[in-house]
Design a protein around this motif. Structure first.
Motif, short mmCIF file in Angstrom:
data_model
loop_
_atom_site.label_atom_id
_atom_site.label_comp_id
_atom_site.label_asym_id
_atom_site.label_seq_id
_atom_site.Cartn_x
_atom_site.Cartn_y
_atom_site.Cartn_z
N PRO A 1 -2.96 -0.30 5.61
CA PRO A 1 -2.59 -1.51 4.99
C PRO A 1 -3.76 -2.63 5.08
O PRO A 1 -4.48 -2.84 5.80
N TYR A 2 -3.72 -3.69 4.03
CA TYR A 2 -4.83 -4.45 3.93
C TYR A 2 -4.76 -5.39 5.00
O TYR A 2 -5.90 -5.98 5.23
N THR A 3 -3.78 -5.68 5.87
CA THR A 3 -3.72 -6.72 6.83
C THR A 3 -4.61 -5.95 7.95
O THR A 3 -5.29 -6.56 8.66
N ALA B 1 -9.78 -5.51 10.97
CA ALA B 1 -10.86 -4.85 11.52
C ALA B 1 -12.13 -5.42 10.91
O ALA B 1 -13.15 -5.24 11.66
N MET B 2 -12.13 -5.99 9.72
CA MET B 2 -13.32 -6.49 9.31
C MET B 2 -13.75 -7.85 10.22
O MET B 2 -14.85 -7.79 10.54
N ARG B 3 -12.71 -8.42 10.39
CA ARG B 3 -13.00 -9.65 11.28
C ARG B 3 -13.79 -9.08 12.79
O ARG B 3 -14.29 -9.87 13.34
N ARG B 4 -13.15 -8.17 13.33
CA ARG B 4 -13.24 -7.72 14.69
C ARG B 4 -14.56 -6.91 14.69
O ARG B 4 -15.15 -7.09 15.80
N LEU B 5 -14.93 -6.05 13.75
CA LEU B 5 -16.28 -5.16 13.70
C LEU B 5 -17.44 -5.96 13.06
O LEU B 5 -18.46 -5.69 13.28
N GLY B 6 -17.18 -6.99 11.94
CA GLY B 6 -18.27 -7.30 11.17
C GLY B 6 -19.10 -6.25 10.67
O GLY B 6 -20.27 -6.48 10.80
N SER C 1 -9.23 4.89 -3.60
CA SER C 1 -7.93 4.87 -4.36
C SER C 1 -8.08 6.19 -5.11
O SER C 1 -9.03 6.06 -6.00
N GLN C 2 -7.14 6.95 -5.12
CA GLN C 2 -7.24 8.39 -6.04
C GLN C 2 -6.20 8.09 -7.05
O GLN C 2 -6.14 8.94 -7.84
N ARG C 3 -5.08 7.60 -6.52
CA ARG C 3 -4.02 7.55 -7.73
C ARG C 3 -3.73 5.93 -7.98
O ARG C 3 -3.75 5.01 -7.23
N ALA C 4 -3.24 5.99 -9.36
CA ALA C 4 -2.83 4.49 -9.98
C ALA C 4 -2.04 3.84 -9.10
O ALA C 4 -2.24 2.62 -8.85
N GLU C 5 -0.84 4.43 -8.57
CA GLU C 5 0.17 3.82 -7.73
C GLU C 5 -0.52 3.24 -6.42
O GLU C 5 0.03 1.96 -5.97
N THR C 6 -1.79 3.42 -5.84
CA THR C 6 -2.30 2.74 -4.72
C THR C 6 -3.51 1.96 -5.39
O THR C 6 -4.19 1.51 -4.49
N GLY C 7 -4.00 1.80 -6.53
CA GLY C 7 -5.25 1.39 -7.04
C GLY C 7 -5.08 -0.24 -7.43
O GLY C 7 -6.07 -0.61 -8.40
N ASP C 8 -4.17 -0.94 -6.86
CA ASP C 8 -4.15 -2.36 -7.48
C ASP C 8 -5.32 -3.24 -6.83
O ASP C 8 -5.43 -3.17 -5.48
N THR C 9 -6.23 -3.45 -7.83
CA THR C 9 -7.61 -4.52 -7.31
C THR C 9 -7.15 -5.81 -6.61
O THR C 9 -8.11 -6.37 -5.92
N ALA C 10 -5.92 -6.46 -6.88
CA ALA C 10 -5.71 -7.76 -6.50
C ALA C 10 -5.89 -7.88 -5.14
O ALA C 10 -6.42 -8.99 -4.39
N PRO C 11 -5.30 -7.03 -4.34
CA PRO C 11 -5.33 -7.41 -2.64
C PRO C 11 -6.77 -7.37 -2.34
O PRO C 11 -7.15 -8.06 -1.14
N LEU C 12 -7.93 -6.72 -3.05
CA LEU C 12 -9.28 -6.76 -2.36
C LEU C 12 -9.84 -8.15 -2.31
O LEU C 12 -10.63 -8.53 -1.59
N ALA C 13 -9.30 -9.20 -3.46
CA ALA C 13 -9.94 -10.32 -3.50
C ALA C 13 -9.49 -11.32 -2.34
O ALA C 13 -10.14 -12.26 -1.99
N ALA C 14 -8.70 -10.92 -1.51
CA ALA C 14 -8.09 -11.39 -0.40
C ALA C 14 -8.64 -11.16 0.96
O ALA C 14 -8.42 -11.59 2.05
N LEU C 15 -9.37 -10.12 0.81
CA LEU C 15 -10.15 -9.75 2.18
C LEU C 15 -11.04 -10.69 2.50
O LEU C 15 -11.64 -11.57 2.14
#
Length: 314
Positions: free
Chosen positions: A238-240, A245-250, A258-272
């Motif tokens: 999950p992106y959450t 993990a990003m905040r914890r590990l730095g 992402s291998q399948r189009a069903e999982t490859g929405d790029t929009a959530p990446l902007a919220a990392l």
């Protein structure tokens, strides 16, 4: 004496800290390269301390450059050690070979595709569900050629042969799973072979709901060959959870597959999250759809992924 100062006019040399700062290579990595490959200091100060000469530094810089192109450390070391003591042009035995991205990279003569009979033997062992033979071929090739070569020239062609057989007969998913499973087990062992270090790790994960995690493990193992620590979150992250993990590990870099189009929405990446020090977000796989957010780098191949991540560390 300051370790950035040469020992003397006639016997110039630098300490490991100075070389680490000059080349951007962590001191533990320099020690590992010395122990494993003999790329170490060749001189001693009047007080008996080991020092790097100009030729030593040049070979280390070449080692770093070759690794960034995707060569395994053992092969990069062999080529770096072949450099003469005085500056020379290109090391002997090198040629340039195009990558899928269109860039050209140095590659040794041994970088040819695997013989067809080897690929056929691996595919046949998988179809026969001969796990022992599959494991032996995978382990032998990984040890001799490294992760990137094994992935590009042996595993992918063998997997393609198995999948073509599935298309023709309507069966064989078991062979695909057996082949992938043995490779993943070997990759997992390699990825865990990096000693604990204080360096920032690289974080690897699959996109949310993405179950195909083998490429993530391949990248983790390829980075481990280069002395890089990784943390693999695995399938269906999950992106959450990734953000936490990003905040914890730095981490120094984050890779998302992402291998399948069903999982490859790029929009959530902007919220990392934007962590400090900054880290690079890299994405791979044909599943990604939509516009790539600013600051996110997309790669097409395993060699590209390795080079992109390594460029953030050097």
């Amino acid at each position: 004496m300051d370790e950035d100062t040469p020992v003397s006019e006639g016997d110039a040399g630098f300490g490991i800290g100075a070389v680490s700062r000059r080349l951007g290579i962590p001191a533990p990595t320099l020690r590992t390269w010395n122990l494993r490959y003999g790329l170490g200091p060749s001189r001693r100060s009047p007080g008996g301390h080991r020092r790097y000469g100009a030729a030593d530094v040049r070979r280390l810089a070449e080692m770093k450059r070759l690794i960034a192109t995707g060569l395994v450390p053992a092969e990069a070391a062999r080529l770096a050690l072949s450099l003469p003591d005085t500056p020379a042009a290109q090391p002997p035995g090198m040629r340039t070979t195009p990558l899928a991205s269109g860039r050209r990279t140095a590659q040794p003569p041994g970088g040819r595709p695997a013989p067809r009979k080897v690929v056929a033997a691996l595919a046949r062992a998988a179809v026969m569900l001969d796990g022992r033979a599959v494991a032996a071929l995978v382990e032998e090739t990984l040890a001799a050629q490294g992760v990137v070569w094994t992935w590009e020239h042996l595993f992918l062609p063998a997997l393609d042969a198995v999948c073509r057989g599935q298309d023709a007969t309507g069966s064989g998913i078991d062979a695909e799973h057996l082949l992938s499973g043995h490779l993943q087990a070997a990759l997992h062992r390699l990825a865990g072979d990096v000693p604990p270090r204080a360096d920032r790790p690289v974080l690897l994960a699959c996109a949310e709901e993405e179950q195909h995690s083998l490429p993530v493990h391949a990248l983790a193992a390829a980075l481990a060959e280069r002395g890089v620590q990784t943390r693999v979150l695995g399938a269906r992250t999950p992106y959450t959870a990734l953000a936490h993990a990003m905040r914890r590990l730095g981490p120094a870099a984050v890779f998302v597959w992402s291998q399948r189009a069903e999982t490859g929405d790029t929009a959530p990446l902007a919220a990392l999250p934007q962590v400090r020090p900054a880290c690079r977000v890299v994405i791979g796989g044909r599943g990604w759809q939509g516009r790539t957010p600013a600051g996110v780098v997309r790669v097409a191949t395993l060699p590209d992924a390795v080079a992109c991540v390594m460029s953030t560390l050097i």
